[in-house]
Design a protein around this motif. Structure first.
Motif, PDB file in Angstrom:
ATOM      1  N   THR A   1     -64.650 -46.824 -34.183  1.00  0.00           N
ATOM      2  CA  THR A   1     -64.525 -45.527 -34.971  1.00  0.00           C
ATOM      3  C   THR A   1     -64.091 -45.318 -36.451  1.00  0.00           C
ATOM      4  O   THR A   1     -63.167 -46.442 -36.666  1.00  0.00           O
TER       5      THR A   1
ATOM      6  N   GLN B   1     -58.259 -36.584 -37.273  1.00  0.00           N
ATOM      7  CA  GLN B   1     -58.401 -38.164 -37.281  1.00  0.00           C
ATOM      8  C   GLN B   1     -57.450 -38.766 -36.332  1.00  0.00           C
ATOM      9  O   GLN B   1     -57.634 -39.612 -35.831  1.00  0.00           O
TER      10      GLN B   1
ATOM     11  N   ILE C   1     -56.718 -46.273 -44.554  1.00  0.00           N
ATOM     12  CA  ILE C   1     -56.337 -46.322 -43.339  1.00  0.00           C
ATOM     13  C   ILE C   1     -55.553 -47.431 -42.064  1.00  0.00           C
ATOM     14  O   ILE C   1     -55.940 -48.614 -42.524  1.00  0.00           O
TER      15      ILE C   1
ATOM     16  N   THR D   1     -57.710 -37.842 -32.753  1.00  0.00           N
ATOM     17  CA  THR D   1     -59.047 -39.005 -32.723  1.00  0.00           C
ATOM     18  C   THR D   1     -58.724 -39.933 -32.318  1.00  0.00           C
ATOM     19  O   THR D   1     -59.077 -40.416 -31.431  1.00  0.00           O
ATOM     20  N   ALA D   2     -58.282 -40.916 -33.135  1.00  0.00           N
ATOM     21  CA  ALA D   2     -57.507 -41.368 -32.511  1.00  0.00           C
ATOM     22  C   ALA D   2     -56.625 -42.393 -31.428  1.00  0.00           C
ATOM     23  O   ALA D   2     -57.196 -42.845 -30.426  1.00  0.00           O
TER      24      ALA D   2
ATOM     25  N   GLU E   1     -54.104 -49.077 -38.383  1.00  0.00           N
ATOM     26  CA  GLU E   1     -53.495 -48.966 -36.817  1.00  0.00           C
ATOM     27  C   GLU E   1     -52.656 -49.302 -36.801  1.00  0.00           C
ATOM     28  O   GLU E   1     -52.695 -50.935 -36.935  1.00  0.00           O
TER      29      GLU E   1
ATOM     30  N   TYR F   1     -61.735 -43.977 -39.070  1.00  0.00           N
ATOM     31  CA  TYR F   1     -60.958 -42.808 -39.115  1.00  0.00           C
ATOM     32  C   TYR F   1     -60.692 -42.307 -40.291  1.00  0.00           C
ATOM     33  O   TYR F   1     -61.415 -42.915 -41.862  1.00  0.00           O
ATOM     34  N   THR F   2     -61.032 -42.020 -40.945  1.00  0.00           N
ATOM     35  CA  THR F   2     -60.243 -40.623 -42.033  1.00  0.00           C
ATOM     36  C   THR F   2     -59.266 -40.302 -42.428  1.00  0.00           C
ATOM     37  O   THR F   2     -58.816 -40.174 -41.899  1.00  0.00           O
TER      38      THR F   2
END
Length: 138
Positions: free
Chosen positions: A2, A10, A49, A13-14, A51, A4-5
């Motif tokens: 995916t 989002q 973005i 969603t993550a 993580e 992400y934005t």
């Protein structure tokens, strides 16, 4: 995978994907959570973005005996309190979440500086199952 934005949904969603995301400013290096389009330090819009590893230390906590409606619906109450805390992630930013694997009946045993790892909990909210951010003391 995916992509992400910067849109706030989002972040959630993550979480459903078991990931914790934020953003980093390419100009000044500042790291933020949740993700933002504009850097909160230098106000640049040159962000990306990132993580997070989902690891950090417990910086503050409280035991919640009188929960907000959503947590009361999940079964928390004065007879079933829960721990909420602020976690400083290894990458620097701080975020709040439910703290698991602690003895809420004996808060003196919960230690500031304890290592924590990100996890998620599934709860029903407004009639549907949702994923929420939590941290486990390791």
């Amino acid at each position: 995978m995916t992509t992400y934005t910067p849109e706030s949904k989002q972040f959630f969603t993550a979480l459903q994907d078991g990931k914790l995301i934020g953003s980093a400013c390419i100009d000044c290096g500042h790291v933020m959570i949740p993700q933002r389009v504009i850097c909160t330090r230098c106000h640049s819009d040159n962000t990306e973005i990132v993580e997070f590893a989902g690891e950090g230390v417990l910086s503050a906590f409280t035991i919640i005996n009188v929960p907000p409606t959503a947590m009361a619906e999940a079964g928390f109450s004065t007879k079933n309190p829960y721990c909420s805390g602020i976690v400083t992630l290894t990458e620097g930013p701080r975020i709040s979440g439910q703290i698991l694997n602690v003895d809420v009946a004996n808060p003196q045993t919960i230690k500031i500086g304890s290592m924590v790892k990100m996890t998620t909990v599934e709860r029903e909210h407004n009639g549907e199952k949702k994923i929420f951010l939590a941290f486990e003391v390791v």
